[in-house]
Design an enzyme around this catalytic site. Sequence first.
Site, PDB file in Angstrom:
ATOM      1  N   ASP A  23      -4.315  -8.782   3.798  1.00  0.00           N
ATOM      2  CA  ASP A  23      -3.274  -7.763   3.940  1.00  0.00           C
ATOM      3  C   ASP A  23      -3.942  -6.455   4.340  1.00  0.00           C
ATOM      4  OD1 ASP A  23      -0.347  -6.990   3.523  1.00  0.00           O
ATOM      5  OD2 ASP A  23      -1.387  -5.450   2.361  1.00  0.00           O
ATOM      6  N   GLU A  25      -3.169  -2.129   5.044  1.00  0.00           N
ATOM      7  CA  GLU A  25      -2.300  -0.961   5.002  1.00  0.00           C
ATOM      8  C   GLU A  25      -2.746  -0.051   6.134  1.00  0.00           C
ATOM      9  OE1 GLU A  25       0.387  -0.662   3.159  1.00  0.00           O
ATOM     10  OE2 GLU A  25      -0.046  -2.578   2.166  1.00  0.00           O
ATOM     11  N   HIS A 182       2.645  -2.505  -1.618  1.00  0.00           N
ATOM     12  CA  HIS A 182       2.098  -1.697  -0.527  1.00  0.00           C
ATOM     13  C   HIS A 182       0.699  -1.179  -0.845  1.00  0.00           C
ATOM     14  CE1 HIS A 182       6.009  -2.292   1.036  1.00  0.00           C
ATOM     15  NE2 HIS A 182       6.584  -1.527   0.136  1.00  0.00           N
ATOM     16  N   ASP A 187      -0.801  -6.740  -2.718  1.00  0.00           N
ATOM     17  CA  ASP A 187      -0.026  -7.579  -1.796  1.00  0.00           C
ATOM     18  C   ASP A 187      -0.802  -8.827  -1.375  1.00  0.00           C
ATOM     19  OD1 ASP A 187       1.975  -5.743  -1.999  1.00  0.00           O
ATOM     20  OD2 ASP A 187       1.919  -5.062   0.073  1.00  0.00           O
TER      21      ASP A 187
END
Length: 217
Positions: A23, A25, A182, A187
């Site tokens: 994941d 960001e 988030h 996540d």
Amino acid sequence: MTVENTALTLKKRFRGYFPVVVDVETAGFNAQTDALLEICAVTLSMDENGDLHPASTIHFHVEPFDGANLEKEALEFNGIRDPFSPLRGAVTEQEALKEIYKLIRREQKAADCSRAIMVAHNAAFDLSFVNAANERCKLKRVPFHPFATFDTATLSGLAYGQTVLAKACKTAGMEFDNREAHSALYDTEKTAELFCGIVNKWKALGGWPLIEDENEK
């Protein structure tokens, strides 16, 4: 090892691919112009019963690359108020990717798999940012397949009728804390748990191992 036991290996289950949950960001939606700010990867392992489990976790906050665009709305969404703050303990894209790839290669080799494959929720997004960072860092030896992925948004839509990560996890009977969402670390861990649950449920329902062809026996 019997034919049945051979089928219950990571290598056999995913056609030689080594699944790694990822994941990211970011500071926007454009992988070419917007900053990669956080990345996490979780490797997976298979036990003697053929059930899939999270294995190792590696996580980094990442410094924006030179000239990177920072969308205000994206920063508000992921809670990264100051991407340049020294309190983040961020490293460069190259440092983060090299360490992640070192772990992946080691565990991929131990599993006797030929290549890593990314598992992610809305995987095209995460893969696009990782691929763009690879290009910026001029990394030659990248373990991931350049375009093939396992997308848990699609898989959870099939398995649970939900495509949003939080809703899919809750429908699958998992805990999900929206206050932690988030964060790439949280996540990724939840995506790994979701993917393992879907794979293991399919096995429990009789979908795997496949009936072996007589020639393979």
